[in-house]
Write a protein that holds these residues in place. Sequence first.
Motif, PDB file in Angstrom:
ATOM      1  N   HIS A  42     -34.231  33.297 134.985  1.00 29.13           N
ATOM      2  CA  HIS A  42     -35.065  32.091 134.937  1.00 29.13           C
ATOM      3  C   HIS A  42     -34.686  31.202 133.752  1.00 29.13           C
ATOM      4  CE1 HIS A  42     -38.584  29.551 135.451  1.00 29.13           C
ATOM      5  NE2 HIS A  42     -38.875  29.724 134.172  1.00 29.13           N
ATOM      6  N   THR A  43     -34.510  31.807 132.586  1.00 35.02           N
ATOM      7  CA  THR A  43     -34.183  31.003 131.406  1.00 35.02           C
ATOM      8  C   THR A  43     -32.776  30.405 131.485  1.00 35.02           C
ATOM      9  OG1 THR A  43     -33.491  33.044 130.277  1.00 35.02           O
ATOM     10  CG2 THR A  43     -35.753  32.287 129.925  1.00 35.02           C
ATOM     11  N   MET A  44     -31.878  31.091 132.169  1.00 35.02           N
ATOM     12  CA  MET A  44     -30.537  30.529 132.355  1.00 35.02           C
ATOM     13  C   MET A  44     -30.589  29.268 133.206  1.00 35.02           C
ATOM     14  SD  MET A  44     -27.454  31.459 131.243  1.00 35.02           S
ATOM     15  CE  MET A  44     -27.433  33.248 131.130  1.00 35.02           C
ATOM     16  N   MET A  45     -31.462  29.253 134.214  1.00 32.29           N
ATOM     17  CA  MET A  45     -31.633  28.046 135.025  1.00 32.29           C
ATOM     18  C   MET A  45     -32.228  26.912 134.193  1.00 32.29           C
ATOM     19  SD  MET A  45     -30.346  28.540 137.932  1.00 32.29           S
ATOM     20  CE  MET A  45     -30.956  27.001 138.622  1.00 32.29           C
ATOM     21  N   ASN A  46     -33.151  27.244 133.292  1.00 28.73           N
ATOM     22  CA  ASN A  46     -33.689  26.213 132.398  1.00 28.73           C
ATOM     23  C   ASN A  46     -32.596  25.625 131.509  1.00 28.73           C
ATOM     24  OD1 ASN A  46     -36.279  26.569 133.396  1.00 28.73           O
ATOM     25  ND2 ASN A  46     -36.859  28.028 131.799  1.00 28.73           N
ATOM     26  N   LEU A  65     -36.253  17.345 125.708  1.00 27.10           N
ATOM     27  CA  LEU A  65     -35.175  18.108 125.079  1.00 27.10           C
ATOM     28  C   LEU A  65     -33.813  17.495 125.392  1.00 27.10           C
ATOM     29  CD1 LEU A  65     -35.155  20.573 123.274  1.00 27.10           C
ATOM     30  CD2 LEU A  65     -34.747  21.990 125.280  1.00 27.10           C
ATOM     31  N   ILE A  66     -33.663  16.976 126.605  1.00 28.29           N
ATOM     32  CA  ILE A  66     -32.409  16.302 126.968  1.00 28.29           C
ATOM     33  C   ILE A  66     -32.195  15.063 126.106  1.00 28.29           C
ATOM     34  CG2 ILE A  66     -31.253  15.012 128.812  1.00 28.29           C
ATOM     35  CD1 ILE A  66     -32.558  16.954 130.796  1.00 28.29           C
ATOM     36  N   TRP A  81     -34.690  22.616 118.422  1.00 25.84           N
ATOM     37  CA  TRP A  81     -35.545  21.674 119.139  1.00 25.84           C
ATOM     38  C   TRP A  81     -36.230  22.321 120.337  1.00 25.84           C
ATOM     39  CZ3 TRP A  81     -37.164  17.749 116.672  1.00 25.84           C
ATOM     40  CH2 TRP A  81     -36.358  17.076 115.757  1.00 25.84           C
ATOM     41  N   ALA A  82     -35.586  23.294 120.954  1.00 27.31           N
ATOM     42  CA  ALA A  82     -36.227  23.983 122.077  1.00 27.31           C
ATOM     43  C   ALA A  82     -37.469  24.737 121.619  1.00 27.31           C
ATOM     44  CB  ALA A  82     -35.237  24.942 122.729  1.00 27.31           C
ATOM     45  N   THR A  83     -37.407  25.318 120.440  1.00 26.99           N
ATOM     46  CA  THR A  83     -38.564  26.042 119.917  1.00 26.99           C
ATOM     47  C   THR A  83     -39.678  25.097 119.503  1.00 26.99           C
ATOM     48  OG1 THR A  83     -37.041  27.746 119.107  1.00 26.99           O
ATOM     49  CG2 THR A  83     -39.274  27.779 118.233  1.00 26.99           C
ATOM     50  N   VAL A  84     -39.320  23.908 119.009  1.00 26.93           N
ATOM     51  CA  VAL A  84     -40.314  22.962 118.505  1.00 26.93           C
ATOM     52  C   VAL A  84     -40.978  22.175 119.637  1.00 26.93           C
ATOM     53  CG1 VAL A  84     -40.624  20.877 117.115  1.00 26.93           C
ATOM     54  CG2 VAL A  84     -39.216  22.756 116.258  1.00 26.93           C
ATOM     55  N   LEU A  85     -40.179  21.683 120.583  1.00 25.83           N
ATOM     56  CA  LEU A  85     -40.685  20.740 121.585  1.00 25.83           C
ATOM     57  C   LEU A  85     -41.212  21.409 122.850  1.00 25.83           C
ATOM     58  CD1 LEU A  85     -37.936  17.975 121.313  1.00 25.83           C
ATOM     59  CD2 LEU A  85     -40.148  18.081 120.162  1.00 25.83           C
ATOM     60  N   ASP A  91     -42.341  29.464 130.402  1.00 23.22           N
ATOM     61  CA  ASP A  91     -41.524  29.299 131.601  1.00 23.22           C
ATOM     62  C   ASP A  91     -40.551  28.139 131.490  1.00 23.22           C
ATOM     63  OD1 ASP A  91     -43.529  27.404 131.551  1.00 23.22           O
ATOM     64  OD2 ASP A  91     -43.813  27.382 133.723  1.00 23.22           O
ATOM     65  N   LYS A  92     -40.620  27.351 130.420  1.00 24.57           N
ATOM     66  CA  LYS A  92     -39.701  26.225 130.226  1.00 24.57           C
ATOM     67  C   LYS A  92     -38.618  26.514 129.186  1.00 24.57           C
ATOM     68  CE  LYS A  92     -42.972  22.566 131.487  1.00 24.57           C
ATOM     69  NZ  LYS A  92     -42.196  22.112 132.648  1.00 24.57           N
ATOM     70  N   PHE A  93     -38.712  27.620 128.493  1.00 25.63           N
ATOM     71  CA  PHE A  93     -37.771  27.915 127.419  1.00 25.63           C
ATOM     72  C   PHE A  93     -36.360  28.123 127.963  1.00 25.63           C
ATOM     73  CE2 PHE A  93     -41.279  29.725 124.548  1.00 25.63           C
ATOM     74  CZ  PHE A  93     -41.426  28.492 123.945  1.00 25.63           C
ATOM     75  N   PRO A  94     -35.328  27.640 127.225  1.00 25.97           N
ATOM     76  CA  PRO A  94     -33.931  27.935 127.597  1.00 25.97           C
ATOM     77  C   PRO A  94     -33.579  29.365 127.252  1.00 25.97           C
ATOM     78  CG  PRO A  94     -33.986  26.663 125.580  1.00 25.97           C
ATOM     79  CD  PRO A  94     -35.400  26.749 126.066  1.00 25.97           C
TER      80      PRO A  94
END
Length: 305
Positions: free
Chosen positions: A87-91, A170-171, A241-245, A250-253
């Motif tokens: 799941h996280t790989m897809m994110n 994040l993008i 930024w992934a940890t902050v934003l 379920d959205k984490f990379p």
Amino acid sequence: MSDTTAPQSTPVQALKVSKVATGSGKASKATQIFLAVMAVIWFFPILYAVMNSFRDYAYTAKHGYVSFGGFTLQNYKNALERADFTHTMMNSLKITVPAVLLTLFLSCCVAFVVSRFSWRFNLALLGLFTAANLLPPQALLIPVYRMFRQIPMPSWISDSGTLLNSHLGLILVNVAFQTGFCSFVLSNYMRTLPRELYESAVVDGASVTRQFFGLTLPLCRPPLAALATLETTWIYNEFFWATVLLQQGDKFPVTSSLNNLRGEFFTDNNLVAAGSVLVALPTLIIFFVLQKQFVSGLTLGATKG
């Protein structure tokens, strides 16, 4: 008719040539030894982490990490189950692919304007985009967080109603921080392209848009391939930024999912090492697949006059 003979070197000149060759040989051997030592120092932590990822935690707890034995594949099985890498790989894929494509396209636009048009704010524009790489992300943490929390977004883009806790936010952050570096590299490469090509295109009636898409972009394939490799690695491995934003699990990379491998009271370092190896595999595959384009893209601009 007079015969001409080639000048023969004197013993002194031959001795000088011999000394130069001997000195260059010693320097080359010393360079090889230095590079070999640096390679061992550089790869030792990586190889050590890979080796421990195949070792059982109970064995290393009893015999210490300076030991040999206790090899198992259970760490990789546990990492796949606990970290939910599928799941996280897809994110990460949803974040990395659009961010890389958008970064390269915007960088090409900026580099084309800076390298092909002479106007008053030419260097100022390039410096403005490059300045984003000079600021540490930690200095912009609070302003970016508050800004993203106040920007409204439709529900079909963000569940939270703002840029906060959304992949789009994040993008945009990754694009903002990476565009300056790519613009700098591409502008330097585009300046090496012959102006006669563009003059011929203008004579043939090609518009600026046609010059950009039909002439510049095809010629910039090598540097674009090199930058695509670098940007994919950097954005894919982005953690701050992934940890902050992002606030929902379920959205984490995939990089943030390594936190799931940490225990409440202790951390199994062997398990974390196995998870790190799994996370690094996609970037290693991309690098080895694009290795030829990556190296040619880095060296091609240096050989042009």
